[in-house]
Design an enzyme around this catalytic site. Structure first.
Site, PDB file in Angstrom:
ATOM      1  N   HIS A  70       6.585  -1.514   3.430  1.00 55.61           N
ATOM      2  CA  HIS A  70       6.470  -2.935   3.783  1.00 55.61           C
ATOM      3  C   HIS A  70       5.709  -3.679   2.712  1.00 55.61           C
ATOM      4  O   HIS A  70       4.799  -3.144   2.079  1.00 55.61           O
ATOM      5  CB  HIS A  70       5.795  -3.116   5.143  1.00 55.61           C
ATOM      6  CG  HIS A  70       4.518  -2.352   5.306  1.00 55.61           C
ATOM      7  ND1 HIS A  70       4.494  -1.001   5.588  1.00 55.61           N
ATOM      8  CD2 HIS A  70       3.225  -2.743   5.211  1.00 55.61           C
ATOM      9  CE1 HIS A  70       3.244  -0.595   5.668  1.00 55.61           C
ATOM     10  NE2 HIS A  70       2.444  -1.624   5.433  1.00 55.61           N
ATOM     11  N   ASN A  96       0.854  -1.183   0.000  1.00 55.25           N
ATOM     12  CA  ASN A  96       0.000   0.000   0.000  1.00 55.25           C
ATOM     13  C   ASN A  96       0.890   1.231   0.000  1.00 55.25           C
ATOM     14  O   ASN A  96       1.829   1.329   0.794  1.00 55.25           O
ATOM     15  CB  ASN A  96      -0.904   0.003   1.241  1.00 55.25           C
ATOM     16  CG  ASN A  96      -1.870  -1.170   1.235  1.00 55.25           C
ATOM     17  OD1 ASN A  96      -2.413  -1.542   0.190  1.00 55.25           O
ATOM     18  ND2 ASN A  96      -2.086  -1.779   2.387  1.00 55.25           N
TER      19      ASN A  96
HETATM   20  P1  AMP Z   1      -0.507  -0.871   5.909  1.00 48.11           P
HETATM   21  O1  AMP Z   1      -1.956  -0.608   6.255  1.00 48.11           O
HETATM   22  O2  AMP Z   1      -0.284  -1.359   4.517  1.00 48.11           O
HETATM   23  O3  AMP Z   1       0.353   0.336   6.259  1.00 48.11           O
HETATM   24  O4  AMP Z   1      -0.054  -2.069   6.835  1.00 48.11           O
HETATM   25  C1  AMP Z   1       0.387  -1.890   8.150  1.00 48.11           C
HETATM   26  C2  AMP Z   1       0.263  -3.223   8.806  1.00 48.11           C
HETATM   27  O5  AMP Z   1       1.041  -3.219   9.984  1.00 48.11           O
HETATM   28  C3  AMP Z   1      -1.173  -3.592   9.228  1.00 48.11           C
HETATM   29  O6  AMP Z   1      -1.571  -4.784   8.576  1.00 48.11           O
HETATM   30  C4  AMP Z   1      -1.068  -3.740  10.742  1.00 48.11           C
HETATM   31  O7  AMP Z   1      -1.875  -4.791  11.233  1.00 48.11           O
HETATM   32  C5  AMP Z   1       0.409  -4.032  10.918  1.00 48.11           C
HETATM   33  N1  AMP Z   1       0.968  -3.689  12.200  1.00 48.11           N
HETATM   34  C6  AMP Z   1       0.861  -2.511  12.855  1.00 48.11           C
HETATM   35  N2  AMP Z   1       1.541  -2.547  14.016  1.00 48.11           N
HETATM   36  C7  AMP Z   1       2.111  -3.778  14.089  1.00 48.11           C
HETATM   37  C8  AMP Z   1       2.935  -4.435  15.045  1.00 48.11           C
HETATM   38  N3  AMP Z   1       3.332  -3.839  16.173  1.00 48.11           N
HETATM   39  N4  AMP Z   1       3.323  -5.712  14.794  1.00 48.11           N
HETATM   40  C9  AMP Z   1       2.941  -6.335  13.664  1.00 48.11           C
HETATM   41  N5  AMP Z   1       2.170  -5.764  12.719  1.00 48.11           N
HETATM   42  C10 AMP Z   1       1.750  -4.504  12.929  1.00 48.11           C
END
Ligand code: AMP
Length: 113
Positions: free
Chosen positions: A99, A86
């Site tokens: 990511h 994203n």
């Molecule tokens: P995005 O919405 O593409 O920016 O994805 C961010 C992702 O990070 C989401 O799927 C969240 O669930 C994940 N996320 C946020 N904080 C953490 C964390 N502390 N550990 C693992 N995943 C996380």
């Protein structure tokens, strides 16, 4: 870019279920999984989003995809997985540290939502 929670995960200041790590990248389970397998693969270099990457980042961008394939193989899902990046708030990005989402273990629709 300002630091995100992913920098703290890289520095092991907050816990994560790490599935792969080397000097360039880290892969860990998403805390809010959207599929039976949901892993995030991140560069250790702080790049906010794909659109902010420069030509200096060409190698790491390719490296993340190579690692995604290897991790999918390690997790036994190399024949069916989806990779998602994203870019920007309106595209669903919530953490501004680039990511790759690796999703597997269920069927996926196309076009994506
Ligand atoms: P995005 O919405 O593409 O920016 O994805 C961010 C992702 O990070 C989401 O799927 C969240 O669930 C994940 N996320 C946020 N904080 C953490 C964390 N502390 N550990 C693992 N995943 C996380």
């Amino acid at each position: 870019m300002s630091e995100t929670i992913f920098s703290k995960i890289i520095r092991k200041e907050i816990p994560a279920e790490i599935v792969y790590e080397d000097d360039q990248c880290l892969a860990f389970k998403d805390v809010n999984p959207q599929a039976p397998i949901h892993v995030l693969i991140i560069p250790k270099k702080e790049i906010a989003k794909v659109a902010d990457a420069s030509s200096d980042d060409q190698n790491i961008l390719g490296y993340l995809l190579l690692k995604a394939g290897e991790i999918a193989q390690d997790l036994g899902v190399k024949d069916a997985f989806r990779l998602v990046i994203n870019n920007g708030e309106n595209a669903g990005q919530t953490v501004f540290h680039l990511h790759v989402h690796l999703l597997a273990g269920r069927s996926f629709n196309w076009p994506p939502g």
